[in-house]
Write an enzyme that holds these catalytic residues in place. Structure first.
Site, PDB file in Angstrom:
ATOM      1  CG  ASP A 172      44.726  36.907  33.006  1.00  0.00           C
ATOM      2  OD1 ASP A 172      43.543  36.554  33.187  1.00  0.00           O
ATOM      3  OD2 ASP A 172      45.045  38.031  32.558  1.00  0.00           O
ATOM      4  CG  HIS A 209      37.402  29.190  34.070  1.00  0.00           C
ATOM      5  ND1 HIS A 209      38.430  30.105  34.101  1.00  0.00           N
ATOM      6  CD2 HIS A 209      36.253  29.917  33.991  1.00  0.00           C
ATOM      7  CE1 HIS A 209      37.907  31.335  34.059  1.00  0.00           C
ATOM      8  NE2 HIS A 209      36.593  31.241  33.978  1.00  0.00           N
ATOM      9  CG  LEU A 240      55.195  22.271  45.636  1.00  0.00           C
ATOM     10  CD1 LEU A 240      56.151  23.441  45.394  1.00  0.00           C
ATOM     11  CD2 LEU A 240      54.548  21.852  44.309  1.00  0.00           C
TER      12      LEU A 240
HETATM   13  C1  IPE Z   1      43.721  38.100  37.955  1.00  0.00           C
HETATM   14  O1  IPE Z   1      43.149  37.964  36.712  1.00  0.00           O
HETATM   15  C2  IPE Z   1      43.083  37.160  38.949  1.00  0.00           C
HETATM   16  C3  IPE Z   1      43.360  35.745  38.744  1.00  0.00           C
HETATM   17  C4  IPE Z   1      44.145  35.240  37.842  1.00  0.00           C
HETATM   18  C5  IPE Z   1      42.704  34.863  39.659  1.00  0.00           C
HETATM   19  P1  IPE Z   1      41.925  38.864  36.242  1.00  0.00           P
HETATM   20  O2  IPE Z   1      41.613  38.452  34.874  1.00  0.00           O
HETATM   21  O3  IPE Z   1      40.825  38.784  37.249  1.00  0.00           O
HETATM   22  O4  IPE Z   1      42.546  40.345  36.306  1.00  0.00           O
HETATM   23  P2  IPE Z   1      42.289  41.606  35.368  1.00  0.00           P
HETATM   24  O5  IPE Z   1      40.819  41.894  35.427  1.00  0.00           O
HETATM   25  O6  IPE Z   1      42.751  41.258  34.005  1.00  0.00           O
HETATM   26  O7  IPE Z   1      43.130  42.687  35.980  1.00  0.00           O
HETATM   27  C1  IPE Z   2      41.980  33.535  34.639  1.00  0.00           C
HETATM   28  O1  IPE Z   2      41.410  33.614  33.387  1.00  0.00           O
HETATM   29  C2  IPE Z   2      41.164  32.738  35.636  1.00  0.00           C
HETATM   30  C3  IPE Z   2      40.462  33.529  36.643  1.00  0.00           C
HETATM   31  C4  IPE Z   2      40.603  34.816  36.840  1.00  0.00           C
HETATM   32  C5  IPE Z   2      39.548  32.827  37.502  1.00  0.00           C
HETATM   33  P1  IPE Z   2      40.314  34.701  33.039  1.00  0.00           P
HETATM   34  O2  IPE Z   2      38.980  34.159  33.411  1.00  0.00           O
HETATM   35  O3  IPE Z   2      40.649  36.002  33.667  1.00  0.00           O
HETATM   36  O4  IPE Z   2      40.440  34.783  31.453  1.00  0.00           O
HETATM   37  P2  IPE Z   2      40.602  36.087  30.568  1.00  0.00           P
HETATM   38  O5  IPE Z   2      41.705  36.893  31.176  1.00  0.00           O
HETATM   39  O6  IPE Z   2      39.300  36.783  30.615  1.00  0.00           O
HETATM   40  O7  IPE Z   2      40.970  35.589  29.220  1.00  0.00           O
HETATM   41 MG    MG Z   3      41.776  37.583  33.109  1.00  0.00          MG
END
Ligand code: IPE
Ligand code: IPE
Ligand code: MG
Length: 241
Positions: free
Chosen positions: A22, A39, A133
Site C-alpha cells: 500500500d 505504481h 519460491l
Molecule cells: C489494499 O489497498 C489493496 C491492495 C494493496 C491491492 P487499498 O488502498 O485498496 O485499501 P484501502 O482502500 O486503503 O482499504
Molecule cells: C497500493 O497503493 C496499490 C494498489 C492498491 C493497486 P495505493 O494505490 O492504494 O496508494 P495509496 O494507498 O492511495 O497511497
Molecule cells: Mg491504498
C-alpha cells in the site's frame, strides 16, 4: 553493526509471507507526481522483495496487487495498472525462470482484461516447473469474493452428491478457496501506515502475525523485508494453546 538479514535465525524462518503493498499513490503525490508514477516505482519493490524472499529460501510470497474493490478506481488508473501488470509479467518471466520462481495467481482472474489474463496465464505456465519460491499474485482478489465463491461451489457439490454435509470441515473449506494447496501465511506485512486488512485473506490469516510499517510501498527494500521477519522471529506464537 549487523544487518537484519545477518540477524535472522535460519531455524525460525516463516514459510509464507503475505504483503498488502500500500501507499503507491501517496508516495507519488508527496513528490508532486500522478498516482501511476507510484505504481510504476512499486514494481522495483516487487522485484526487490521477490529476490529477498528467494535469497533466504522462503517457500511462498503472496502480494496483494489489485483488489476487487480497486475496480472502482478511475478508469484511467485501472487501465494504467493493467498495462503495468502485462508489461511487468512479460519482462520478468525470464528472471523468474532464472531464479527458479514459480508464479501463481489468486483472485477472480476472469475479470482481468483479455491480454492481461492471457499474459498472466502464459507466465504461470512457463514457470510451472520451478521448485524454489512460489510467488502468488492476488489480482482482482478479495476474501469475501473468495469465501462466497467457495460457498457456491460447496453448495453445488452437495446438491450433486459429490460431498455430504459431514465432509464439511476446516480442511474442506480451505480446499475450495483460491489458495488451495498454499499454506496459511505466517506473517502479513502492510506498508504505508494503515492498520487494516482491506478484504485480504480473511480465512487464511486466523493465526497469522501482523506487521505494519509506515514505509510506503515504493520505498520498501530488502532490509525492510528482513526487518519484518526479524520482528516476527521475536514473537511467541501460541495458536490458542
Ligand atoms: C489494499 O489497498 C489493496 C491492495 C494493496 C491491492 P487499498 O488502498 O485498496 O485499501 P484501502 O482502500 O486503503 O482499504
Ligand atoms: C497500493 O497503493 C496499490 C494498489 C492498491 C493497486 P495505493 O494505490 O492504494 O496508494 P495509496 O494507498 O492511495 O497511497
Ligand atoms: Mg491504498
Amino acid at each position: 553493526m549487523l544487518t537484519y538479514k545477518e540477524q535472522l535465525n535460519p531455524d525460525r524462518l516463516p514459510t509464507h509471507i503475505a504483503i498488502i503493498m500500500d501507499g503507491n499513490g501517496r508516495w507519488a503525490k508527496e513528490r508532486g507526481y500522478e498516482r501511476i508514477f507510484g505504481h510504476q516505482n512499486g514494481v522495483t519493490s516487487v522485484r526487490e522483495v521477490t529476490e529477498a524472499a528467494a535469497e533466504i529460501g522462503l517457500k511462498f510470497l503472496t502480494l496483494y496487487a489489485f483488489s476487487t474493490e480497486n475496480w472502482g478506481r478511475p478508469q484511467e488508473e485501472v487501465g494504467a495498472l493493467m498495462e503495468l501488470l502485462v508489461d511487468t509479467i512479460e519482462k520478468e518471466t525470464p528472471t523468474l525462470n532464472k531464479n527458479n520462481v514459480r508464479l501463481l495467481a489468486i483472485g477472480d482472474i476472469k475479470r482481468l482484461p483479455g491480454n492481461a489474463g492471457e499474459k498472466l496465464l502464459g507466465c504461470i505456465r512457463q514457470t510451472a516447473g520451478n521448485t524454489g519460491l512460489s510467488l502468488v499474485l492476488a489480482l482482482s482478489y478479495s476474501a469475501r469474493w473468495e469465501i462466497t465463491d467457495a460457498i457456491r461451489q460447496i453448495s453445488a457439490d452437495l446438491c450433486a452428491s459429490k460431498i455430504t454435509e459431514k465432509d464439511i470441515n476446516d480442511d474442506l473449506v480451505s480446499s475450495y478457496l483460491t489458495t488451495k494447496g498454499i499454506p496459511d501465511p505466517d506473517l502479513l506485512i502492510r506498508t504505508s501506515g494503515e492498520q487494516r486488512i482491506s478484504n485480504f485473506l480473511l480465512w487464511q490469516i486466523a493465526y497469522t502475525e501482523l506487521y505494519f510499517t509506515e514505509t510506503h510501498w515504493p520505498d520498501f527494500r530488502k532490509e525492510n523485508f528482513y526487518e519484518a521477519i526479524y520482528n516476527f522471529q521475536q514473537r511467541e506464537r501460541r495458536f490458542g494453546k
